[in-house]
Design an enzyme around this catalytic site. Structure first.
Site, PDB file in Angstrom:
ATOM      1  CG  LEU A 355      13.071   0.955   6.907  1.00 27.68           C
ATOM      2  CD1 LEU A 355      13.116  -0.363   6.136  1.00 27.68           C
ATOM      3  CD2 LEU A 355      14.155   1.896   6.386  1.00 27.68           C
ATOM      4  N   GLY A 356       9.044   3.083   7.916  1.00 31.51           N
ATOM      5  CA  GLY A 356       7.719   3.588   7.586  1.00 31.51           C
ATOM      6  C   GLY A 356       6.659   2.908   8.420  1.00 31.51           C
ATOM      7  N   GLY A 358       2.691   1.375   7.926  1.00 31.50           N
ATOM      8  CA  GLY A 358       1.661   1.020   6.965  1.00 31.50           C
ATOM      9  C   GLY A 358       0.503   0.317   7.619  1.00 31.50           C
ATOM     10  N   GLY A 359      -0.344  -0.326   6.780  1.00 31.98           N
ATOM     11  CA  GLY A 359      -1.519  -1.021   7.286  1.00 31.98           C
ATOM     12  C   GLY A 359      -1.147  -2.173   8.197  1.00 31.98           C
ATOM     13  CG  PHE A 360       2.014  -5.905   8.808  1.00 30.75           C
ATOM     14  CD1 PHE A 360       1.459  -7.150   8.585  1.00 30.75           C
ATOM     15  CD2 PHE A 360       3.031  -5.791   9.733  1.00 30.75           C
ATOM     16  CE1 PHE A 360       1.912  -8.261   9.276  1.00 30.75           C
ATOM     17  CE2 PHE A 360       3.486  -6.892  10.428  1.00 30.75           C
ATOM     18  CZ  PHE A 360       2.926  -8.127  10.197  1.00 30.75           C
ATOM     19  N   GLY A 361       1.663  -2.347  10.136  1.00 28.04           N
ATOM     20  CA  GLY A 361       2.293  -1.859  11.351  1.00 28.04           C
ATOM     21  C   GLY A 361       3.553  -1.100  11.005  1.00 28.04           C
ATOM     22  CB  VAL A 363       8.420  -1.293   7.825  1.00 26.29           C
ATOM     23  CG1 VAL A 363       9.450  -2.131   7.075  1.00 26.29           C
ATOM     24  CG2 VAL A 363       7.015  -1.728   7.458  1.00 26.29           C
ATOM     25  CE  LYS A 378       5.933  -4.991   5.037  1.00 20.83           C
ATOM     26  NZ  LYS A 378       4.832  -5.238   4.078  1.00 20.83           N
ATOM     27  CG  ASP A 474      -2.790  -3.508  -1.694  1.00 21.93           C
ATOM     28  OD1 ASP A 474      -3.472  -2.676  -2.332  1.00 21.93           O
ATOM     29  OD2 ASP A 474      -2.256  -3.232  -0.611  1.00 21.93           O
TER      30      ASP A 474
END
Length: 663
Positions: A355-356, A358-361, A363, A378, A474
């Site tokens: 799906l995408g 991001g900063g976490f990793g 998804v 995630k 955030d």
């Protein structure tokens, strides 16, 4: 004889009144009940107050009830007097998920049967933020509450309370009853799908209210659950309506049923004929009938042997392939997913399910193999400076959040150095995509305003209504996700902090996103509810203007541009040009000015999220910015802060997520 005449007149008057003020329903028909909201009468005569939508349901007896006579005699003088009354009804609260329900139902005496102005959710469809606690409401209610709301000082999420003009109950007690043998208290679970009966009685002589609850099979206990001495004379008008109101939540659906109802003024309500009450809908699959055959004993023996062999093999295989689980993680077991299930759900974390990033990793979209529920997973490999035990404890705490505008964290999975978080799947993705990355898809003003109100309600819940204070840290468009109905859900709590109500926050690392960071947070590293409000202000301007809060290349802040237009009296020129003229000018001006108020450099000027919700809902007037002596400098960062932000090597992120750099 003459001395007894006033008493005889009163008795005669009561007898005449009670003859007209009594009804008795073993099941319901539409010709004697007025319905409101989502309430319906089922074909078999059940009164169903709620369904799976986030709307209130009400049902009132069609005719008004005369509760007092202004010409009655009391102690030899003319005075208004509330008659004694009693009622009993049989009900059931059937949750969609076992013993999880929000928000409850109530018996209501009100001056009108039109409660369309009341709010759903925690207000039980009876009050709204303005009418709750207002002496002019003239409302008496007995609540069966299945959600603990700290705003109303609820004792727990399974209680009965007497409410007089307010949802702050005058008296309340956990649901249950006192048995007649030794008066020991027996607990009852309201949202357990069990059929129960409630009695409400008021004595005009003793000025006492008694409320009694019991399972349907044991009859009325001798000792009431609640007793309150209170003169209802100033609360109840001469003519009132009696009925029920109920609301439910978006994540904890429950159906609220009334099976039968009896009511009487100046006397005891007739007992309901339990054998004639309609049946509740069947819960679960229909039972299968098994016919006995000659071979049945042999078949049962074979099945028993196979079952025993299967259990032995299952335990042996489970022991052989058991995961390593530390003792301290056992208490978090219900929130821990098996890695194998997540691997299967995402088809081996295939890129087509991505799906995408991001900063976490990364998804991924997934479908859990057993429940077939769509989830977002995630996934990241990391070595956090925060201890794993403390991190998971906080994740589990956040996982207990329950609100219609919060993305639900379902659980986690830990495998070696890899961490996975499992969330509800939001099919329409993030708001950021609709505002900035999808030129062919445009949100109209009505949709944008609904998103704004949803995020505001979610932040109010985090700051005020939950057991602890949650600072999101955030708030931005990319962390606002849209469900299938385009309702806003605030997500990504990777940077959030929790602390107890009434305590102060501690200074920590500066985390967040450029353009959404409050100036005092950038200077001190201290995150508060006020810094969340600042981020929300930047979010408001972004949604209305269709532009990001900061243009890093031009070093231009959106709040400065909007403020400049406000100073010129041209604030409406800031609206997103893609909206054209298809919007309500007053609503756009309200949101833009509210965005400026929330974005003020002085945190003492910013409103709380509770005030924001009231401004957006029209329950409170937004103050004029000029009256607050705010100029354009009131919205601009100090020069040293701007230098820090604009010279960052990151495009939008001030620091990396805590998953890679700690908190």
């Amino acid at each position: 004889m003459l001395a007894e005449l006033p008493f005889l007149l009163i008795q005669l008057m009561y007898t005449l009144v009670s003859a007209d003020q009594e009804f008795h329903f073993n099941g319901f028909q539409s010709n004697n009940i007025s319905l409101g909201g989502v309430a319906i009468i089922t074909p078999n005569g059940l009164l169903k107050l709620t369904n799976s939508t986030f709307v209130a349901g009400q049902a009132f007896y069609s005719n008004s009830i005369t509760f007092k006579n202004k010409d009655s005699l009391k102690n030899g003088t003319n005075s208004s007097l509330v008659y004694s009354f009693s009622t009993t009804f049989v009900f059931a609260i059937v949750p969609k998920y076992s013993q999880v329900s929000a928000h409850g139902m109530s018996f209501v005496i009100a001056p009108t049967k039109d409660l369309s102005a009341a709010a759903p959710s925690e207000y039980l469809g009876i009050f709204n933020p303005t009418s709750n606690g207002n002496a002019s409401s003239h409302v008496f209610a007995v609540e069966l509450d299945t959600f603990r709301n700290l705003q109303f000082q609820d004792i727990n999420d399974n209680h009965v309370g007497i409410d007089i003009n307010s949802l702050n109950s005058s008296v309340s007690r956990p649901a249950g009853y006192f048995d007649d043998v030794n008066e020991e208290f027996q607990n009852l679970t309201l949202p357990g799908g069990q059929i129960m009966q409630l009695w409400v009685e008021y004595s005009d002589l003793e000025k006492q209210i008694n409320v009694t609850l019991a399972p349907i099979k044991i009859g009325k206990p001798k000792k009431p659950l609640l007793s309150l001495r209170y003169d209802l004379d100033k609360i109840i008008n001469e003519e009132m309506y009696v009925g029920f109101s109920s609301t439910t939540g978006t994540l904890a659906f429950a159906a609220h049923y009334v099976l039968g109802w009896s009511f009487m003024v100046n006397g005891m309500a007739r007992e309901l004929e339990l054998s004639k009450l309609p049946k509740l809908p069947r819960i679960g699959p229909k039972k299968k009938h098994i016919f006995l055959t000659i071979e049945l004993p042999l078949i049962l023996v074979i099945i028993l042997l196979l079952t025993i062999s299967g259990i032995v093999y299952y335990r042996w295989r489970k022991k052989k392939f058991a995961e390593v689980l530390e003792d301290w993680e056992i208490e978090y077991g219900p929130h821990r997913f098996k890695y194998k299930d997540l691997y299967v759900a995402t088809e081996g974390f295939d890129d087509k399910e991505l799906l995408g990033i991001g900063g976490f990793g990364r998804v991924y979209r997934g479908v859990l193999p057993v429940s077939k529920i769509e989830v977002a997973v995630k996934r990241d490999s990391h070595e956090s400076r925060q201890g794993m035990r403390e991190f998971i404890a906080e994740i589990v705490s956040i996982g207990r959040l329950r609100h219609r505008n919060i993305v639900q964290l379902l659980g986690y999975c830990r495998r070696k150095g890899e961490l996975l978080l499992v969330y509800d799947y939001m099919p329409n993705g993030s708001l950021d995509r609709f505002l900035h990355n999808s030129p062919d898809i445009m949100l109209n003003w009505k949709q944008r305003l609904r998103v704004i109100k949803g995020v505001a309600a979610g932040l109010k819940y985090l700051h005020q209504d939950w057991d602890q204070v949650v600072i999101h840290r955030d708030v931005k468009a990319s962390n606002v996700l849209l469900d299938i109905d385009m309702n806003a859900r605030l997500g990504d709590f990777g940077l959030s902090r929790l602390y107890d109500h009434g305590t102060d926050t501690q200074t920590t690392h500066v985390v967040g996103t450029i353009g959404y960071l409050a100036p005092e947070h950038a200077r001190t590293g201290k995150a508060t509810t006020s810094t969340d409000v600042y981020s929300f202000g930047a979010f408001l301007l972004e949604v209305v203007c269709g532009r990001r809060p900061i243009d890093v290349r031009k070093e231009v802040l959106l709040v400065d541009q909007v403020c400049s237009l406000w100073n010129k009296g041209e604030i409406i020129q800031a609206v997103d040009h893609k909206l054209g003229v298809d919007y309500v000018v007053e609503e756009v001006e309200l949101v833009l000015k509210l965005g400026l108020l929330c974005s003020c450099v002085d945190p003492n000027v910013r409103p709380s999220m509770q005030q924001v919700v009231q401004y957006l809902g029209g329950y409170e007037q937004l103050p004029e910015l000029s009256d607050l002596s705010i100029s354009q400098t009131g919205f601009t960062f100090e020069n040293d802060t701007v230098d820090v932000l604009t010279t960052s090597t990151q495009s939008y992120s001030v620091v990396e997520s805590f998953l890679s750099s700690g908190r």
